[in-house]
Write a protein that holds these residues in place. Structure first.
Motif, PDB file in Angstrom:
ATOM      1  N   LEU A 200     -31.033 -10.546  23.602  1.00  0.00           N
ATOM      2  CA  LEU A 200     -30.968 -10.404  25.053  1.00  0.00           C
ATOM      3  C   LEU A 200     -32.027 -11.265  25.746  1.00  0.00           C
ATOM      4  O   LEU A 200     -31.749 -11.877  26.790  1.00  0.00           O
ATOM      5  N   LEU A 201     -33.218 -11.308  25.195  1.00  0.00           N
ATOM      6  CA  LEU A 201     -34.261 -12.145  25.788  1.00  0.00           C
ATOM      7  C   LEU A 201     -33.866 -13.617  25.788  1.00  0.00           C
ATOM      8  O   LEU A 201     -34.154 -14.357  26.743  1.00  0.00           O
ATOM      9  N   ASP A 202     -33.193 -14.027  24.745  1.00  0.00           N
ATOM     10  CA  ASP A 202     -32.793 -15.429  24.633  1.00  0.00           C
ATOM     11  C   ASP A 202     -31.615 -15.788  25.531  1.00  0.00           C
ATOM     12  O   ASP A 202     -31.561 -16.900  26.063  1.00  0.00           O
ATOM     13  N   HIS A 203     -30.687 -14.853  25.702  1.00  0.00           N
ATOM     14  CA  HIS A 203     -29.423 -15.219  26.347  1.00  0.00           C
ATOM     15  C   HIS A 203     -29.068 -14.416  27.600  1.00  0.00           C
ATOM     16  O   HIS A 203     -28.385 -14.936  28.486  1.00  0.00           O
ATOM     17  N   GLN A 204     -29.500 -13.156  27.677  1.00  0.00           N
ATOM     18  CA  GLN A 204     -29.132 -12.317  28.834  1.00  0.00           C
ATOM     19  C   GLN A 204     -30.312 -11.433  29.257  1.00  0.00           C
ATOM     20  O   GLN A 204     -30.191 -10.208  29.294  1.00  0.00           O
ATOM     21  N   PRO A 205     -31.446 -12.012  29.587  1.00  0.00           N
ATOM     22  CA  PRO A 205     -32.607 -11.182  29.919  1.00  0.00           C
ATOM     23  C   PRO A 205     -32.380 -10.271  31.114  1.00  0.00           C
ATOM     24  O   PRO A 205     -32.987  -9.192  31.198  1.00  0.00           O
ATOM     25  N   GLU A 206     -31.506 -10.669  32.021  1.00  0.00           N
ATOM     26  CA  GLU A 206     -31.253  -9.867  33.212  1.00  0.00           C
ATOM     27  C   GLU A 206     -30.599  -8.525  32.887  1.00  0.00           C
ATOM     28  O   GLU A 206     -30.606  -7.596  33.719  1.00  0.00           O
ATOM     29  N   THR A 207     -30.050  -8.374  31.694  1.00  0.00           N
ATOM     30  CA  THR A 207     -29.389  -7.113  31.322  1.00  0.00           C
ATOM     31  C   THR A 207     -30.368  -6.088  30.740  1.00  0.00           C
ATOM     32  O   THR A 207     -30.005  -4.916  30.603  1.00  0.00           O
ATOM     33  N   ILE A 208     -31.573  -6.506  30.420  1.00  0.00           N
ATOM     34  CA  ILE A 208     -32.511  -5.583  29.765  1.00  0.00           C
ATOM     35  C   ILE A 208     -32.874  -4.405  30.668  1.00  0.00           C
ATOM     36  O   ILE A 208     -32.849  -3.248  30.202  1.00  0.00           O
ATOM     37  N   PRO A 209     -33.220  -4.598  31.942  1.00  0.00           N
ATOM     38  CA  PRO A 209     -33.514  -3.423  32.777  1.00  0.00           C
ATOM     39  C   PRO A 209     -32.354  -2.447  32.882  1.00  0.00           C
ATOM     40  O   PRO A 209     -32.568  -1.237  33.074  1.00  0.00           O
ATOM     41  N   LYS A 210     -31.133  -2.930  32.732  1.00  0.00           N
ATOM     42  CA  LYS A 210     -29.964  -2.062  32.843  1.00  0.00           C
ATOM     43  C   LYS A 210     -29.834  -1.100  31.663  1.00  0.00           C
ATOM     44  O   LYS A 210     -29.079  -0.120  31.742  1.00  0.00           O
ATOM     45  N   LEU A 211     -30.560  -1.357  30.570  1.00  0.00           N
ATOM     46  CA  LEU A 211     -30.531  -0.434  29.436  1.00  0.00           C
ATOM     47  C   LEU A 211     -31.030   0.948  29.838  1.00  0.00           C
ATOM     48  O   LEU A 211     -30.595   1.962  29.280  1.00  0.00           O
ATOM     49  N   PHE A 212     -31.930   0.993  30.823  1.00  0.00           N
ATOM     50  CA  PHE A 212     -32.475   2.277  31.270  1.00  0.00           C
ATOM     51  C   PHE A 212     -31.470   3.099  32.065  1.00  0.00           C
ATOM     52  O   PHE A 212     -31.718   4.264  32.366  1.00  0.00           O
ATOM     53  N   GLU A 213     -30.347   2.501  32.410  1.00  0.00           N
ATOM     54  CA  GLU A 213     -29.311   3.202  33.168  1.00  0.00           C
ATOM     55  C   GLU A 213     -28.172   3.697  32.288  1.00  0.00           C
ATOM     56  O   GLU A 213     -27.252   4.359  32.785  1.00  0.00           O
ATOM     57  N   ARG A 214     -28.243   3.421  31.000  1.00  0.00           N
ATOM     58  CA  ARG A 214     -27.119   3.725  30.117  1.00  0.00           C
ATOM     59  C   ARG A 214     -27.353   5.034  29.358  1.00  0.00           C
ATOM     60  O   ARG A 214     -28.241   5.144  28.516  1.00  0.00           O
ATOM     61  N   ASP A 215     -26.555   6.030  29.681  1.00  0.00           N
ATOM     62  CA  ASP A 215     -26.687   7.339  29.041  1.00  0.00           C
ATOM     63  C   ASP A 215     -26.454   7.264  27.531  1.00  0.00           C
ATOM     64  O   ASP A 215     -27.043   8.048  26.772  1.00  0.00           O
ATOM     65  N   ASP A 216     -25.600   6.343  27.097  1.00  0.00           N
ATOM     66  CA  ASP A 216     -25.317   6.260  25.673  1.00  0.00           C
ATOM     67  C   ASP A 216     -26.501   5.747  24.874  1.00  0.00           C
ATOM     68  O   ASP A 216     -26.515   5.858  23.645  1.00  0.00           O
ATOM     69  N   ARG A 217     -27.497   5.206  25.544  1.00  0.00           N
ATOM     70  CA  ARG A 217     -28.706   4.715  24.874  1.00  0.00           C
ATOM     71  C   ARG A 217     -29.822   5.746  24.812  1.00  0.00           C
ATOM     72  O   ARG A 217     -30.839   5.514  24.192  1.00  0.00           O
ATOM     73  N   MET A 218     -29.648   6.847  25.515  1.00  0.00           N
ATOM     74  CA  MET A 218     -30.748   7.786  25.673  1.00  0.00           C
ATOM     75  C   MET A 218     -30.799   8.818  24.552  1.00  0.00           C
ATOM     76  O   MET A 218     -29.809   9.522  24.306  1.00  0.00           O
TER      77      MET A 218
END
Length: 224
Positions: A200-218
């Motif tokens: 993600l850092l290499d290709h889609q860094p803008e998506t990293i903050p959105k991980l905090f919004e994903r219930d499936d990751r919690m």
């Protein structure tokens, strides 16, 4: 007095503010969540153990008048500067996981320190490779992130993400220390492995903050 400190004192004493001085002097333990200032902790003059969770800012100088303080826990906070920790002579345990600490130098001057936890911090190369081993040689049990976790925390910071990457019992997670990005920094830590974060850092860094919004990751628990 900060509302978060008032709440902690009420839990310990069973009283409501304003607190008489004799009540504050009787407090030897406090567990404080999300305080915006530590200024009035010095009124609890006999405090022996303090746990500060998600507090921001964290100024250790506010604790130096507490002559009995032997255990300080600062978790998921904005602690960066350790100046003042050497002015806590009784300090035996200092746990500061998931903060913003870079320099461990002041801890070399803590004569009674025996346990130290600085996992999840963006330690400098000198602190990680040189000062931490020096502290261990002084008889201090030091808990550090392993090298891959430490480097990932540094990589996140270099990309502009003030996050900590740390290992928990059910995987690796990221968190947002301090109160700048969340009201409850000890909650909602998405599970994500190092390889995925690197991608993600290499290709889609803008998506990293959105991980905090994903219930499936919690995860269902938040302790490391």
């Amino acid at each position: 007095m900060d509302v978060a400190i008032e709440q902690a004192v009420s839990r310990e004493t069973g009283q409501q503010p304003p607190f008489p001085d004799e009540s504050l002097r009787s407090v030897t333990y406090l567990h404080v969540y999300y305080a915006r200032t530590l200024e009035d902790l010095s009124r609890c003059r006999d405090l022996e153990i303090v746990q500060l969770v998600g507090c921001d800012p964290v100024d250790l100088g506010r604790l130096t008048h507490l002559a009995e303080l032997s255990t300080v826990v600062v978790e998921f906070g904005s602690l960066k500067d350790l100046a003042g920790v050497q002015n806590l002579p009784p300090l035996r345990r200092f746990s500061a996981g998931m903060n913003m600490i870079e320099d461990l130098t002041p801890l070399l001057e803590c004569p009674k320190l025996r346990r130290l936890d600085v996992r999840g911090n963006p330690l400098s190369e000198h602190s990680y490779r040189t000062l931490a081993p020096q502290l261990e040689k002084k008889g201090i049990h030091v808990s550090l992130s392993d090298e891959s976790e430490w480097k990932m925390t540094l990589d996140l910071r270099r990309h502009g993400f003030p996050y900590s990457f740390y290992k928990a019992h059910d995987g690796t997670r990221i968190c947002r220390p301090g109160l700048a990005l969340t009201d409850m920094p000890d909650k909602s830590h998405p599970i994500v492995d190092r390889e995925e974060l690197e991608e993600l850092l290499d290709h889609q860094p803008e998506t990293i903050p959105k991980l905090f919004e994903r219930d499936d990751r919690m995860p269902t628990t938040f302790a490391p």
